[in-house]
Enzyme design. Structure first.
Site, PDB file in Angstrom:
ATOM      1  CB  THR A 145     -57.610 -54.186 -59.169  1.00 48.66           C
ATOM      2  OG1 THR A 145     -57.413 -54.222 -61.014  1.00 48.66           O
ATOM      3  CG2 THR A 145     -56.805 -54.018 -58.560  1.00 48.66           C
ATOM      4  CE  LYS A 172     -61.036 -61.817 -67.237  1.00 53.32           C
ATOM      5  NZ  LYS A 172     -61.643 -63.272 -67.532  1.00 53.32           N
ATOM      6  CD  GLU A 224     -49.848 -67.888 -71.199  1.00 53.01           C
ATOM      7  OE1 GLU A 224     -48.071 -66.941 -72.032  1.00 53.01           O
ATOM      8  OE2 GLU A 224     -50.435 -67.534 -71.912  1.00 53.01           O
ATOM      9  CB  VAL A 237     -56.298 -65.281 -73.318  1.00 54.25           C
ATOM     10  CG1 VAL A 237     -56.652 -66.933 -74.063  1.00 54.25           C
ATOM     11  CG2 VAL A 237     -56.249 -64.155 -73.738  1.00 54.25           C
ATOM     12  CD  GLU A 290     -67.800 -64.109 -60.589  1.00 56.38           C
ATOM     13  OE1 GLU A 290     -68.098 -63.361 -59.112  1.00 56.38           O
ATOM     14  OE2 GLU A 290     -66.264 -64.675 -60.756  1.00 56.38           O
ATOM     15  CE  LYS A 306     -61.032 -64.935 -70.009  1.00 51.28           C
ATOM     16  NZ  LYS A 306     -62.047 -66.253 -69.773  1.00 51.28           N
ATOM     17  N   GLY A 352     -58.947 -70.689 -62.087  1.00 53.19           N
ATOM     18  CA  GLY A 352     -58.245 -70.929 -61.019  1.00 53.19           C
ATOM     19  C   GLY A 352     -57.324 -70.621 -59.564  1.00 53.19           C
TER      20      GLY A 352
END
Ligand SMILES: NC(=O)c1ccc[n+]([C@@H]2O[C@H](COP(=O)([O-])OP(=O)(O)OC[C@H]3O[C@@H](n4cnc5c(N)ncnc54)[C@H](OP(=O)(O)O)[C@@H]3O)[C@@H](O)[C@H]2O)c1
Length: 348
Positions: free
Chosen positions: A99, A128, A152, A155, A212, A227, A328
């Site tokens: 989400t 994140k 994983e 970041v 965005e 991050k 991506g």
């Protein structure tokens, strides 16, 4: 053959990317890893949670998403209005949480991850927010329930950063970390170094889907702060508050700064820096996100466009730099897939 029942909560770009990889990598998962993954539930914010014990038809779900049709039309499913209700009622072996990132309170991801760990499910996540704000608490909860929590994809997407630190560089002491951790801002700065104007490049990045519609999280450095918090928790075992990261985005970078850097044989990058603080400091880790003029001999200075990179300074390896994609659909899906395989290898 190990059987894994998977739940995907958050069926947007990343959730669908993982689902697509489950189809294209199905034979590899079975033959090479001895693992049969059955997608039993999927959830989104607007459509709620669907579940089918025998497994969902992934190509059907992806077709529905591509057509803008609801996945709730899948035949033979049970439905709950919210992901949390559905997850609590059904469970599974692994939750893939994808989400949206929310750096204020980590929701709804924290509740999903908490519920899954508490009921003995492994969790893999690209989100994140929960890891930036509560990694150590959630890792402790996973430990208590004897399950794994892997992140994983949070970041540098599927580029193996966290597993490299945790597994590949096990035993090495990381002294400092520096990284280019946001593709949008690196794309903008790379184009500005070629003489383009900030506003033009931002508009182009938005048109190409790199940025965005509201670019604040990227250009003001908040995404990199998230991050940085994750790296602080995973690399140094220390939870920082967002306010403890000294943050400056790229909106103040002007053409004259870029030209001055070029005259000095440097280039400007948005860099996240983490290192152990001096004994006199109030916090054990110093963390900064800021545009820096880097000499061209610095490996990070050569990383252009949407590419990301991170350099670890360690006691045994001196410097290690990892370069790769940071976003991506399939690139982030790959991060979740690698975590899923890691979970499968330890799951009995
Ligand atoms: N895209 C990337 O390249 C990339 C790279 C690394 C990490 N990430 C992280 O991965 C996560 C997903 O990114 P994305 O690009 O896939 O975002 P996205 O396309 O906006 O998808 C987010 C999904 O989460 C769902 N969702 C929102 N609230 C929910 C709730 N309460 N219960 C269940 N589902 C809910 C949304 O459903 P509705 O649309 O119905 O609200 C949507 O399906 C984010 O945390 C992002 O930061 C993304």
């Amino acid at each position: 053959m190990k059987q894994l029942r998977l739940s995907i909560i958050g069926f947007g770009v990343v959730g669908q990317g993982l689902a697509e990889l489950l189809v294209t990598k199905q034979a590899l998962l079975r033959e090479h890893y001895g693992c049969d993954v059955r997608l039993v539930s999927v959830a989104s914010g607007r459509q709620g949670f669907i579940y089918r014990e025998e497994g969902l038809d992934i190509p059907f779900l992806l077709q529905q998403a591509a057509k803008g049709q609801p996945f709730t039309q899948h035949p033979g499913v049970k439905h709950w209005v919210t992901a949390l209700e559905g997850l609590r009622a059904t469970g599974g072996d692994v939750l893939a949480e994808a989400t949206g990132t929310n750096l204020r309170d980590g929701e709804p991801g924290i509740s999903h991850i908490h519920a899954a760990l508490t009921q003995g499910m492994h969790v893999i996540t690209a989100n994140k927010g929960p890891i930036a704000l509560a990694a150590n608490d959630l890792l402790a909860l996973a430990h208590k329930h004897n399950v794994q929590l892997r992140m994983e994809a949070t970041v540098m997407a599927g580029t193996p950063v966290l597993s490299t630190i945790r597994e590949g560089m096990a035993g090495a002491k990381v002294r400092a970390v520096r990284g280019i951790l946001n593709g949008t801002t690196n794309y903008i700065l790379t184009a500005m170094a070629k003489g383009r104007k900030y506003a033009d490049v931002l508009a182009e990045a938005q048109a190409q889907g790199y940025a965005e519609a509201d670019p604040t999280a990227d250009v003001e450095g908040y995404d990199v702060v998230a991050k940085t918090l994750i790296l602080s928790a995973v690399v140094f075992g220390h939870t920082l508050e967002p306010s403890q990261v000294n943050r400056q985005g790229i909106t103040g970078v002007k053409i004259e700064h870029i030209l001055k850097a070029q005259e000095e044989g440097k280039c400007i990058k948005l860099v996240a820096t983490l290192h152990a603080a001096s004994d006199l400091s109030a916090v054990p880790i110093e963390a900064r996100v800021e545009p820096l003029a880097l000499p061209l001999s610095d490996p990070l200075a050569r990383v252009d466009g949407v590419m990301n990179a991170i350099t670890f300074q360690t006691d045994t390896l001196s410097e290690v730099t990892i370069i790769g994609p940071g976003a991506g659909r399939l690139q982030t899906g790959q991060g979740l897939l690698a975590d899923l395989i890691a979970v499968a290898q330890h799951h009995s």
